[in-house]
Design a protein around this motif. Structure first.
Motif, short mmCIF file in Angstrom:
data_model
loop_
_atom_site.label_atom_id
_atom_site.label_comp_id
_atom_site.label_asym_id
_atom_site.label_seq_id
_atom_site.Cartn_x
_atom_site.Cartn_y
_atom_site.Cartn_z
N GLY A 65 70.51 25.95 38.21
CA GLY A 65 70.70 25.18 39.44
C GLY A 65 70.33 23.73 39.24
O GLY A 65 69.71 23.35 38.25
N LYS A 66 70.74 22.93 40.21
CA LYS A 66 70.50 21.49 40.13
C LYS A 66 69.02 21.14 40.16
O LYS A 66 68.59 20.22 39.47
CB LYS A 66 71.22 20.78 41.28
CG LYS A 66 72.71 20.79 41.15
CD LYS A 66 73.36 20.08 42.33
CE LYS A 66 74.87 20.16 42.20
NZ LYS A 66 75.54 19.53 43.35
N ALA A 67 68.25 21.86 40.96
CA ALA A 67 66.82 21.55 41.05
C ALA A 67 66.11 21.82 39.73
O ALA A 67 65.26 21.03 39.31
CB ALA A 67 66.17 22.33 42.19
N LEU A 68 66.46 22.93 39.05
CA LEU A 68 65.85 23.20 37.74
C LEU A 68 66.27 22.15 36.72
O LEU A 68 65.45 21.72 35.90
CB LEU A 68 66.24 24.59 37.23
CG LEU A 68 65.52 25.78 37.83
CD1 LEU A 68 66.01 27.08 37.20
CD2 LEU A 68 64.01 25.66 37.67
N ARG A 69 67.52 21.76 36.77
CA ARG A 69 68.01 20.73 35.85
C ARG A 69 67.25 19.42 36.10
O ARG A 69 66.78 18.77 35.16
CB ARG A 69 69.51 20.52 36.03
CG ARG A 69 70.10 19.53 35.03
CD ARG A 69 71.62 19.37 35.18
NE ARG A 69 72.31 20.64 35.05
CZ ARG A 69 72.98 21.25 36.03
NH1 ARG A 69 73.07 20.70 37.22
NH2 ARG A 69 73.58 22.40 35.81
N ALA A 70 67.10 19.06 37.37
CA ALA A 70 66.36 17.84 37.71
C ALA A 70 64.91 17.93 37.24
O ALA A 70 64.37 16.97 36.70
CB ALA A 70 66.41 17.61 39.22
N ALA A 71 64.29 19.10 37.42
CA ALA A 71 62.91 19.28 36.99
C ALA A 71 62.77 19.03 35.49
O ALA A 71 61.86 18.33 35.04
CB ALA A 71 62.43 20.69 37.34
N GLY A 72 63.68 19.58 34.72
CA GLY A 72 63.63 19.41 33.27
C GLY A 72 63.79 17.97 32.83
O GLY A 72 63.05 17.47 31.99
N TRP A 73 64.75 17.29 33.43
CA TRP A 73 64.98 15.89 33.04
C TRP A 73 63.87 14.98 33.54
O TRP A 73 63.49 14.03 32.86
CB TRP A 73 66.36 15.42 33.47
CG TRP A 73 67.44 16.09 32.69
CD1 TRP A 73 68.42 16.90 33.17
CD2 TRP A 73 67.62 16.06 31.27
NE1 TRP A 73 69.20 17.37 32.13
CE2 TRP A 73 68.73 16.87 30.95
CE3 TRP A 73 66.93 15.43 30.22
CZ2 TRP A 73 69.18 17.05 29.64
CZ3 TRP A 73 67.39 15.62 28.91
CH2 TRP A 73 68.49 16.42 28.65
N LEU A 74 63.33 15.26 34.71
CA LEU A 74 62.20 14.46 35.20
C LEU A 74 60.96 14.65 34.33
O LEU A 74 60.25 13.69 34.02
CB LEU A 74 61.90 14.80 36.66
CG LEU A 74 62.88 14.23 37.67
CD1 LEU A 74 62.75 14.94 39.01
CD2 LEU A 74 62.68 12.73 37.83
N MET A 75 60.70 15.88 33.92
CA MET A 75 59.57 16.14 33.04
C MET A 75 59.77 15.46 31.68
O MET A 75 58.82 14.93 31.10
CB MET A 75 59.32 17.63 32.88
CG MET A 75 58.76 18.26 34.13
SD MET A 75 58.46 20.03 33.87
CE MET A 75 58.04 20.54 35.53
N THR A 76 61.00 15.47 31.21
CA THR A 76 61.30 14.79 29.94
C THR A 76 61.05 13.28 30.08
O THR A 76 60.43 12.67 29.20
CB THR A 76 62.76 15.05 29.52
OG1 THR A 76 62.94 16.47 29.37
CG2 THR A 76 63.10 14.34 28.22
N ALA A 77 61.52 12.71 31.17
CA ALA A 77 61.27 11.28 31.41
C ALA A 77 59.78 11.02 31.51
O ALA A 77 59.28 10.00 31.00
CB ALA A 77 61.98 10.84 32.70
N GLY A 78 59.05 11.95 32.10
CA GLY A 78 57.60 11.81 32.17
C GLY A 78 56.95 11.77 30.81
O GLY A 78 56.05 10.96 30.56
#
Length: 127
Positions: A65-78
């Protein structure tokens, strides 16, 4: 998405261990203790989020889902912003790099919030 995050988790885990090894064997005696502490905080959060992204890859196999995808990319950016800025600050020393670190923290928080949204959006299959 699952394969991408699995690869990303492996790369982040590998680089977290390498950064920790670098701190312990290369810079330990070359930087002041507070800078070594900052570097080690970067390593710790780097590894925590490598493991979190590994969990996201597992979750994505069952409920993409989009929320999981967003979580992964946000954590990567972090990881890049938070840990990366601490690594550079501790070893190279430009003070302005310390101002980037909170942006990485915001990305971590947003990533965990996106995971919360994904969890809340998940239907209970037992019903």
């Amino acid at each position: 998405m699952q394969r991408s995050f699995l690869i990303l988790a492996a790369v982040l885990g590998l680089t977290a261990v390498a950064a920790g090894t670098f701190a312990a064997h290369v810079i330990e005696d070359k930087v002041e203790p507070r800078m070594l502490d900052a570097f080690e905080i970067g390593v710790r959060y780097h590894m925590y989020h490598a493991l979190a992204i590994l969990a996201l890859a597992t979750l994505a196999a069952h409920r993409p889902g989009k929320a999981l995808r967003a979580a992964g990319w946000l954590m990567t950016a972090g990881v890049v912003l938070f840990s990366g800025s601490l690594y550079l600050y501790a070893t190279a020393g430009p003070r302005w790099l310390a101002m980037v670190t909170p942006l990485g923290g915001v990305c971590f928080i947003a990533g965990w919030f996106a995971l919360l949204l994904a969890a809340c959006a998940t239907r209970d299959e037992a019903r």
